[in-house]
Design an enzyme around this catalytic site. Structure first.
Site, PDB file in Angstrom:
ATOM      1  N   GLY A  91       3.204  -1.194   4.202  1.00 32.46           N
ATOM      2  CA  GLY A  91       3.237   0.251   3.958  1.00 32.46           C
ATOM      3  C   GLY A  91       4.655   0.692   3.612  1.00 32.46           C
ATOM      4  O   GLY A  91       5.122   0.517   2.490  1.00 32.46           O
ATOM      5  N   GLY A  92       5.338   1.235   4.591  1.00 34.51           N
ATOM      6  CA  GLY A  92       6.671   1.824   4.388  1.00 34.51           C
ATOM      7  C   GLY A  92       7.640   0.948   3.610  1.00 34.51           C
ATOM      8  O   GLY A  92       8.297   1.413   2.661  1.00 34.51           O
ATOM      9  N   ASN A 148       0.867  -1.177   0.000  1.00 31.95           N
ATOM     10  CA  ASN A 148       0.000   0.000   0.000  1.00 31.95           C
ATOM     11  C   ASN A 148       0.907   1.231   0.000  1.00 31.95           C
ATOM     12  O   ASN A 148       1.516   1.547   1.009  1.00 31.95           O
ATOM     13  CB  ASN A 148      -0.891  -0.036   1.252  1.00 31.95           C
ATOM     14  CG  ASN A 148      -1.732   1.222   1.396  1.00 31.95           C
ATOM     15  OD1 ASN A 148      -1.820   2.035   0.469  1.00 31.95           O
ATOM     16  ND2 ASN A 148      -2.342   1.381   2.561  1.00 31.95           N
ATOM     17  N   TRP A 149       0.963   1.883  -1.146  1.00 35.61           N
ATOM     18  CA  TRP A 149       1.897   3.012  -1.280  1.00 35.61           C
ATOM     19  C   TRP A 149       1.390   4.286  -0.607  1.00 35.61           C
ATOM     20  O   TRP A 149       2.099   5.270  -0.527  1.00 35.61           O
ATOM     21  CB  TRP A 149       2.177   3.278  -2.758  1.00 35.61           C
ATOM     22  CG  TRP A 149       2.984   2.208  -3.437  1.00 35.61           C
ATOM     23  CD1 TRP A 149       3.505   1.073  -2.867  1.00 35.61           C
ATOM     24  CD2 TRP A 149       3.387   2.176  -4.820  1.00 35.61           C
ATOM     25  NE1 TRP A 149       4.197   0.344  -3.799  1.00 35.61           N
ATOM     26  CE2 TRP A 149       4.144   0.994  -5.014  1.00 35.61           C
ATOM     27  CE3 TRP A 149       3.177   3.026  -5.908  1.00 35.61           C
ATOM     28  CZ2 TRP A 149       4.698   0.654  -6.257  1.00 35.61           C
ATOM     29  CZ3 TRP A 149       3.722   2.686  -7.142  1.00 35.61           C
ATOM     30  CH2 TRP A 149       4.477   1.517  -7.304  1.00 35.61           C
ATOM     31  N   LYS A 150       0.129   4.293  -0.208  1.00 36.93           N
ATOM     32  CA  LYS A 150      -0.476   5.481   0.415  1.00 36.93           C
ATOM     33  C   LYS A 150      -0.220   6.709  -0.478  1.00 36.93           C
ATOM     34  O   LYS A 150      -0.168   6.557  -1.700  1.00 36.93           O
ATOM     35  CB  LYS A 150       0.066   5.648   1.835  1.00 36.93           C
ATOM     36  CG  LYS A 150      -0.055   4.342   2.634  1.00 36.93           C
ATOM     37  CD  LYS A 150       0.256   4.453   4.093  1.00 36.93           C
ATOM     38  CE  LYS A 150       0.073   3.082   4.758  1.00 36.93           C
ATOM     39  NZ  LYS A 150       0.294   3.086   6.187  1.00 36.93           N
ATOM     40  N   HIS A 193      -9.086   1.146   5.226  1.00 31.20           N
ATOM     41  CA  HIS A 193      -7.789   1.346   5.885  1.00 31.20           C
ATOM     42  C   HIS A 193      -7.953   2.265   7.097  1.00 31.20           C
ATOM     43  O   HIS A 193      -8.766   3.198   7.061  1.00 31.20           O
ATOM     44  CB  HIS A 193      -6.785   1.934   4.899  1.00 31.20           C
ATOM     45  CG  HIS A 193      -5.384   1.858   5.424  1.00 31.20           C
ATOM     46  ND1 HIS A 193      -4.896   2.761   6.331  1.00 31.20           N
ATOM     47  CD2 HIS A 193      -4.406   0.952   5.219  1.00 31.20           C
ATOM     48  CE1 HIS A 193      -3.650   2.415   6.651  1.00 31.20           C
ATOM     49  NE2 HIS A 193      -3.330   1.324   5.986  1.00 31.20           N
ATOM     50  N   GLY A 221       3.084   1.970  10.824  1.00 30.74           N
ATOM     51  CA  GLY A 221       4.051   3.055  10.686  1.00 30.74           C
ATOM     52  C   GLY A 221       4.770   3.404  11.974  1.00 30.74           C
ATOM     53  O   GLY A 221       5.428   4.444  12.064  1.00 30.74           O
ATOM     54  N   GLU A 269      -4.926  -5.038  10.476  1.00 34.80           N
ATOM     55  CA  GLU A 269      -3.869  -4.057  10.710  1.00 34.80           C
ATOM     56  C   GLU A 269      -4.109  -3.366  12.052  1.00 34.80           C
ATOM     57  O   GLU A 269      -4.864  -2.380  12.111  1.00 34.80           O
ATOM     58  CB  GLU A 269      -3.852  -3.018   9.591  1.00 34.80           C
ATOM     59  CG  GLU A 269      -3.600  -3.598   8.219  1.00 34.80           C
ATOM     60  CD  GLU A 269      -3.046  -2.561   7.248  1.00 34.80           C
ATOM     61  OE1 GLU A 269      -1.968  -2.789   6.710  1.00 34.80           O
ATOM     62  OE2 GLU A 269      -3.693  -1.516   7.058  1.00 34.80           O
ATOM     63  N   GLU A 280      -6.272   4.639   8.143  1.00 33.54           N
ATOM     64  CA  GLU A 280      -6.068   6.073   7.851  1.00 33.54           C
ATOM     65  C   GLU A 280      -7.335   6.679   7.247  1.00 33.54           C
ATOM     66  O   GLU A 280      -7.649   7.842   7.495  1.00 33.54           O
ATOM     67  CB  GLU A 280      -4.857   6.238   6.921  1.00 33.54           C
ATOM     68  CG  GLU A 280      -3.555   5.993   7.675  1.00 33.54           C
ATOM     69  CD  GLU A 280      -2.457   5.340   6.858  1.00 33.54           C
ATOM     70  OE1 GLU A 280      -2.493   5.399   5.617  1.00 33.54           O
ATOM     71  OE2 GLU A 280      -1.549   4.754   7.485  1.00 33.54           O
ATOM     72  N   SER A 334       4.030  -2.475  10.156  1.00 27.56           N
ATOM     73  CA  SER A 334       5.484  -2.541  10.336  1.00 27.56           C
ATOM     74  C   SER A 334       6.092  -3.886   9.940  1.00 27.56           C
ATOM     75  O   SER A 334       7.028  -4.355  10.582  1.00 27.56           O
ATOM     76  CB  SER A 334       5.859  -2.190  11.786  1.00 27.56           C
ATOM     77  OG  SER A 334       5.454  -0.861  12.075  1.00 27.56           O
TER      78      SER A 334
HETATM   79  P1  13P Z   1       3.510   0.128   7.651  1.00 31.26           P
HETATM   80  O1  13P Z   1       3.987  -1.157   7.000  1.00 31.26           O
HETATM   81  O2  13P Z   1       4.255   1.337   7.197  1.00 31.26           O
HETATM   82  O3  13P Z   1       3.420  -0.006   9.127  1.00 31.26           O
HETATM   83  O4  13P Z   1       2.004   0.350   7.126  1.00 31.26           O
HETATM   84  C1  13P Z   1       1.104  -0.689   7.154  1.00 31.26           C
HETATM   85  C2  13P Z   1      -0.096  -0.270   6.411  1.00 31.26           C
HETATM   86  O5  13P Z   1      -0.792   0.635   6.822  1.00 31.26           O
HETATM   87  C3  13P Z   1      -0.421  -0.961   5.161  1.00 31.26           C
HETATM   88  O6  13P Z   1      -1.690  -0.647   4.720  1.00 31.26           O
END
Ligand code: 13P
Length: 252
Positions: A236-237, A9-11, A97, A175, A169, A99, A215
């Protein structure tokens, strides 16, 4: 056998050029991997979906969307519908998600409508949910997760579950560098499967892929993915870096 999935997920990261480059690099770095029964997914931002689909052509990489609106069309400035995504070749949409829930006030009710729109358009969803730190600390994490799943998905019939991928999640692990332990992930994933079995049957419960997100890094991926009810990860990251994402794919 359940499908294994590693999804990035590149956000709100990567412009057009960066998106294309990352896909190109990823194509190269996973070329030698067998990836049997394994899907590799990336979710760029809306504006880069078409160019990313083009960049991912002739590879294992699937390009998916990060969100969508539940209505077909209308006066919803700034929004994008399922049929619009479908028209450019998108087959899968991430929904729910944390967020989106936190910053854009997404509710279970709205998410249930989005899931319906996904299914009406014969798309698939990666449906996200997870508890806050305070929920876990107060030992409410199972109830919170059960409600999130039940409120948005338990109106569906059995057949619809073929188009559902779940992503657990825990918000406190997103994150933050703090990962749920492999045991915590397994415990929750087994719980999720048990509530689905209770509501539907064992076939539905055993068939749904449940991803863990929060993470995940190359260093912890193998241990998390080794658990029987963890079918992959939503990253994510670490999905923004080709070496890290490739390391996670290798771990599966
Ligand atoms: P991180 O891997 O950066 O913690 O993010 C997870 C995420 O929100 C994937 O949708």
């Amino acid at each position: 056998m359940r499908t294994k999935i590693v999804a990035g997920n590149w956000k709100m990261n990567n412009d057009k050029k960066e998106s294309k480059q990352l896909i190109k690099d990823l194509k190269k770095s996973i070329k030698a991997e067998k990836l049997e029964n394994t899907r590799v997914i990336v979710a760029p931002t809306f504006v880069n979906l078409s160019s990313s689909i083009k960049a991912a052509k002739n590879s294992k990489i699937e390009v998916v969307a990060q969100n969508m609106h539940q209505a077909k069309n209308g006066a919803y400035t700034g929004e994008i519908s399922a049929n619009m995504l479908k028209a450019i070749g998108i087959k899968t949409v991430i929904l729910g998600h944390s967020e989106r829930r936190t910053y854009f006030n997404e509710t279970d009710k709205g998410l249930a409508e989005k899931v319906d729109a996904v299914l009406e358009n014969e798309l698939e969803t990666i449906f996200c949910f997870g508890e806050l730190l305070e929920d876990r600390k107060s030992d409410h994490h199972f109830t919170v997760v059960k409600d999130q799943i039940a409120n948005a998905l338990f109106h569906l019939d059995k057949v619809a579950w073929k188009s559902i991928i779940l992503a657990y999640e825990p918000v406190w692990a997103i994150g933050t560098g703090e990962t749920a332990s492999a045991e915590q992930a397994q415990e929750m994933h087994a719980f999720i499967r048990s509530i689905i079995e209770k509501k539907y049957n064992k076939e539905v419960a055993d068939g749904v892929s449940i991803l863990y997100g929060g993470s995940v890094k190359p260093a912890n991926a193998e241990e998390i993915f080794s658990k029987p009810d963890v079918d992959g990860g939503l990253i994510g990251g670490a999905a923004l870096n080709v070496a890290d994402f490739t390391g996670i794919i290798k771990a599966i």
